[in-house]
Write a protein that holds these residues in place. Structure first.
Motif, short mmCIF file in Angstrom:
data_model
loop_
_atom_site.label_atom_id
_atom_site.label_comp_id
_atom_site.label_asym_id
_atom_site.label_seq_id
_atom_site.Cartn_x
_atom_site.Cartn_y
_atom_site.Cartn_z
N ARG A 48 0.85 -1.19 0.00
CA ARG A 48 0.00 0.00 0.00
C ARG A 48 0.89 1.24 0.00
NH1 ARG A 48 -4.63 -1.50 -0.80
NH2 ARG A 48 -5.89 -2.83 0.52
N LYS A 49 0.42 2.29 -0.70
CA LYS A 49 1.22 3.51 -0.75
C LYS A 49 1.22 4.17 0.63
CE LYS A 49 1.66 3.21 -5.24
NZ LYS A 49 2.92 2.74 -5.81
N ILE A 51 0.81 6.84 2.19
CA ILE A 51 0.37 8.24 2.22
C ILE A 51 0.18 8.73 3.66
CG2 ILE A 51 -2.11 7.78 1.94
CD1 ILE A 51 -1.95 10.26 -0.05
N GLY A 52 -0.26 7.82 4.53
CA GLY A 52 -0.44 8.19 5.93
C GLY A 52 0.88 8.59 6.57
N MET A 55 1.93 12.05 5.50
CA MET A 55 1.20 13.09 6.23
C MET A 55 1.71 13.21 7.67
SD MET A 55 -2.57 12.25 4.72
CE MET A 55 -3.47 13.64 5.38
N ALA A 105 0.49 18.57 7.00
CA ALA A 105 0.02 17.21 6.71
C ALA A 105 -0.92 17.24 5.51
CB ALA A 105 -0.68 16.63 7.93
N GLY A 106 -1.80 18.25 5.46
CA GLY A 106 -2.76 18.35 4.35
C GLY A 106 -2.07 18.65 3.03
N GLY A 109 0.08 15.81 2.04
CA GLY A 109 -0.82 14.70 1.71
C GLY A 109 -1.34 14.84 0.29
N VAL A 110 -1.71 16.07 -0.10
CA VAL A 110 -2.21 16.28 -1.47
C VAL A 110 -1.10 15.98 -2.48
CG1 VAL A 110 -2.99 18.04 -3.09
CG2 VAL A 110 -4.04 17.89 -0.85
N TRP A 113 -0.85 12.29 -2.61
CA TRP A 113 -2.01 11.76 -3.33
C TRP A 113 -1.79 11.88 -4.84
CZ3 TRP A 113 -5.59 15.49 -5.58
CH2 TRP A 113 -6.76 14.94 -6.09
N PHE A 116 1.08 9.28 -5.67
CA PHE A 116 0.72 7.87 -5.48
C PHE A 116 -0.46 7.45 -6.37
CE2 PHE A 116 2.51 8.40 -0.99
CZ PHE A 116 3.77 7.99 -1.41
N ALA A 117 -1.36 8.38 -6.67
CA ALA A 117 -2.51 8.02 -7.52
C ALA A 117 -2.20 8.29 -9.00
CB ALA A 117 -3.76 8.78 -7.08
N HIS A 118 -0.94 8.55 -9.29
CA HIS A 118 -0.51 8.81 -10.68
C HIS A 118 -1.36 9.89 -11.34
CE1 HIS A 118 2.12 5.34 -10.46
NE2 HIS A 118 1.12 4.69 -9.91
N LEU A 119 -1.52 10.99 -10.60
CA LEU A 119 -2.32 12.09 -11.15
C LEU A 119 -1.42 13.15 -11.78
CD1 LEU A 119 -4.98 12.34 -8.36
CD2 LEU A 119 -5.35 11.59 -10.69
N LEU B 207 -6.88 16.49 -13.47
CA LEU B 207 -5.54 15.91 -13.25
C LEU B 207 -5.35 14.55 -13.90
CD1 LEU B 207 -5.05 16.73 -9.43
CD2 LEU B 207 -4.19 18.03 -11.37
N PHE B 222 -6.78 8.50 1.54
CA PHE B 222 -6.32 9.87 1.76
C PHE B 222 -7.48 10.77 2.19
CE2 PHE B 222 -5.43 14.09 -0.33
CZ PHE B 222 -4.61 14.53 0.70
N TYR B 225 -8.17 10.30 5.78
CA TYR B 225 -7.15 10.95 6.62
C TYR B 225 -7.41 12.46 6.69
CZ TYR B 225 -4.35 6.66 6.11
OH TYR B 225 -3.92 5.37 6.12
#
Lengths: 167, 452
Positions: A48-49, A51-52, A55, A105-106, A109-110, A113, A116-119, B207, B222, B225
């Motif tokens: 799992r990525k 991400i936690g 953050m 953290a926010g 975190g973005v 995200w 990790f979500a390949h955006l 995106l 996410f 969180y």
């Protein structure tokens, strides 16, 4: 040039059945596309990525930076007397680190995200297919990269539509 | 077991044909329908009010805050009351969204997007008022720690500096939380938009979202969180706002009850505003299947609970003023009940505590018109509370020779209604540009309810 097959299904039940069949017969799809989270995942050998953790670490750094900034400015750079309180008024210094913990953290975190979500990749080879457009609206899609299995996919998984993409 | 499953409440009403109908209904105000007369009337009216606010702000910057009713005693007046009131509404949006997500309340799906948007716009309105009230607004940047040749730093022990960090963090964080939830819906708009330019615009903000299982897994985790961080953030921000008052030594303000009292008041006025906006969207955008009588029923229960807590908070203030024995505190409570502001104080109690008790009756909770009327009264009541906190204490504190009342000027009223108009104007733009309902969450909910 790689060829992809996109098999479309009308609902979650059909998608779930097809995915189970594909996994049983060892024809793993590359990914599932769906218009909402489904709890279905292609079994992959990957972690799992974290991400936690991103953050958490960013929040801790935010807290430390916020506190240090106040301590440095109030004790060394610009100490002054305010209502008899000591320069290092740690109780009053709690608010800025608290807010910066959450903000850092926010923000990080973005960023996590996005990574990790390949955006932030406005173009993707699958976008040329209608199935890709359907998948963010009302259809469920299994993406296969072994295009030579087209016949097997059509007969065994019974999708309502199948699209071929060259990328 | 079967009976309980069958008897479970459904949050999407009507016989929707499927996911495509959900998408079509949500996208209709943005992509398909020409705006009707109702939208144009609201848009032009609110646009005029927004323009009025710009004019008042310009006049304020030219002439200074002497144009307001603030005097040497009641130095805070309307701008700070408006700030606290707007920020309260601004808080509830993110709090509702985050709290209901973490408690797995399915009815959240119909409310969270526009509630979060409401939060962003309301917090933006709130953020303007301290600037208007600064007197020398061009020195606003002094609260920001920045490298400067005078080696000056902000005063970290001041609640006003805490406010800056709290409100700034809240605005940025809420924007991120809102945007993360919006991305899958922007991908839908990217696919549905007809013009090439609009497709590219939505596509850029989407995106490159594809809805792959990897993306959903990261996104869901996410998002949760972020929700878990949003709740302590919201609680901290209105607590810090309350410290503007409670960290002083003024009678009626220096109370330890202030932080929770302000937070619950924020939730209360915010939920009331959500009711008003929900009813407007239901009527204006034909969202009846998504915003049902059941939604109003559950929100009304939250309002009812909050009204009881507000009542207990008011009573606690009276009790401690009496029990504490301080003459000035007791005088202040007497001033509330028999002073020149008493009629307003009775209105506050009536709107915030007594009238919402009607929501004990299920028939009232399920009647949208009644819930909306009560919600508007709650918003008026909460504004009265914010202004009376300022007026009562400042016009009746320790020094009787300095007792003086506040009389609002016409500019006070114009600025307040101008901010309401600007808020409405932004909201009218929002419903035409972005989906007011989170389509992907409603799709998931619909699939679960259909058992498909």
């Amino acid at each position: 040039m790689k060829r992809y097959l996109l098999a479309e299904f009308p609902d979650v039940r059909a998608l779930s059945t097809a995915l189970r069949r594909a996994v049983e017969e060892k024809h793993l799809p590359d990914e599932i596309l769906s218009p909402h989270p489904t709890n279905l995942e292609v079994p992959r050998d990957e972690h799992r990525k974290p991400i936690g953790w991103v953050m958490f670490v960013a929040g801790a750094i935010g807290a430390a930076l916020g506190y240090l900034m106040q301590w440095y400015s109030a004790v060394y750079a610009y100490p002054f007397l305010s209502g008899g309180r000591p320069p290092h008024s740690w109780q009053a210094f709690m608010f800025v680190p608290y807010e910066l913990t959450i903000l850092m953290a926010g923000v990080c975190g973005v960023l996590g995200w996005i990574v990790f979500a390949h955006l932030a990749r406005p173009y993707h080879p699958l976008f040329v297919s209608d199935a890709s457009g359907h998948a963010v609206q009302h259809r469920y899609v299994l993406v296969f990269s072994h295009a030579e299995k087209r016949d097997w996919i059509e007969q065994s998984l019974a999708p309502i539509e199948i699209h071929e993409v060259e990328a | 077991m079967t009976a309980s499953v069958e008897g479970r409440r459904r949050w999407i009403a009507g016989n929707l044909g499927g996911l495509e109908e959900i998408n079509a209904r949500i996208c209709a105000p943005i992509l398909d329908a020409r705006p009707g007369w109702r939208w144009w009337v609201a848009f032009l009216f609110s646009g005029g009010m927004a323009l009025m606010m710009v004019v008042v702000a310009a006049w304020l910057f030219i002439h200074g805050i002497g144009i307001f009713g603030n005097n040497t005693v009641v130095v805070w007046g309307f701008p700070i009351a408006n700030y606290v009131w707007w920020l309260g509404i601004g808080h509830a949006g993110t709090l509702i969204s985050a709290l209901l997500l973490l408690t797995r309340q399915k009815w959240r799906a119909s409310l969270n997007r526009f509630a979060e948007t409401m939060a962003l716009f309301a917090a933006s309105m709130a953020g303007l008022f301290p600037i208007f009230h600064l007197g020398r607004p061009y020195y606003l940047y002094w609260v920001i720690p920045y490298p400067n040749v005078q080696t000056l730093w902000p005063q970290w022990r001041s609640p006003l500096v805490w406010d800056f960090w709290a409100v700034g963090t809240y605005l940025l964080f809420s924007l991120l939380f809102w945007y993360v939830g919006l991305v899958p819906d922007l991908a839908m708009l990217r696919e549905r938009a007809k013009s090439h330019f609009v497709r590219r615009l939505y596509g850029a903000f989407a995106l490159g979202w594809r809805g792959s299982d990897r993306q959903w897994e990261v996104h869901e985790r996410f998002y949760r969180y972020m929700a878990a961080l949003a709740i302590p953030l919201v609680v901290s921000v209105h607590s810090i706002v309350s410290l503007d008052f409670a960290a002083s030594l003024e009678p009626g303000w220096a109370d330890t009850i202030y932080p929770p009292y302000f937070v619950i008041g924020a939730l209360y006025s915010g939920f009331a505003m959500v009711v008003v906006l929900a009813a407007a969207l239901r009527w204006g955008c034909s969202f009846e299947p998504f915003i049902t009588h059941d939604h109003f029923d559950v929100i009304a229960k939250v309002l009812l609970t909050a009204s009881v807590i507000m009542g207990v908070s008011y009573a606690t203030e009276w009790f401690w003023s009496w029990y504490g024995g301080e003459r000035v505190e007791r005088n202040l409570v007497a001033f509330l009940f028999v002073g020149p502001y008493a009629p307003l104080y009775y209105c506050q109690l009536l709107f915030n505590v007594l009238i919402p008790q009607a929501l004990w009756w299920p028939a009232v909770r399920r009647n949208i018109a009644w819930v909306v009327v009560i919600s508007i009264l709650i918003n008026v009541g909460m504004w009265l509370e914010r202004i009376l906190i300022i007026w009562s204490t400042l016009s009746h504190d320790y020094l009787p020779s300095a007792w003086r009342l506040f009389l609002p000027s016409v500019w006070d009223w114009l600025m307040m209604f101008g901010s309401l108009g600007t808020f409405m104007f932004l909201f009218m733009l929002f419903v035409r540009v972005l989906p007011a309902m989170p389509a992907h969450e409603l799709r998931k909910l619909w699939v679960e309810e259909q058992g498909a």
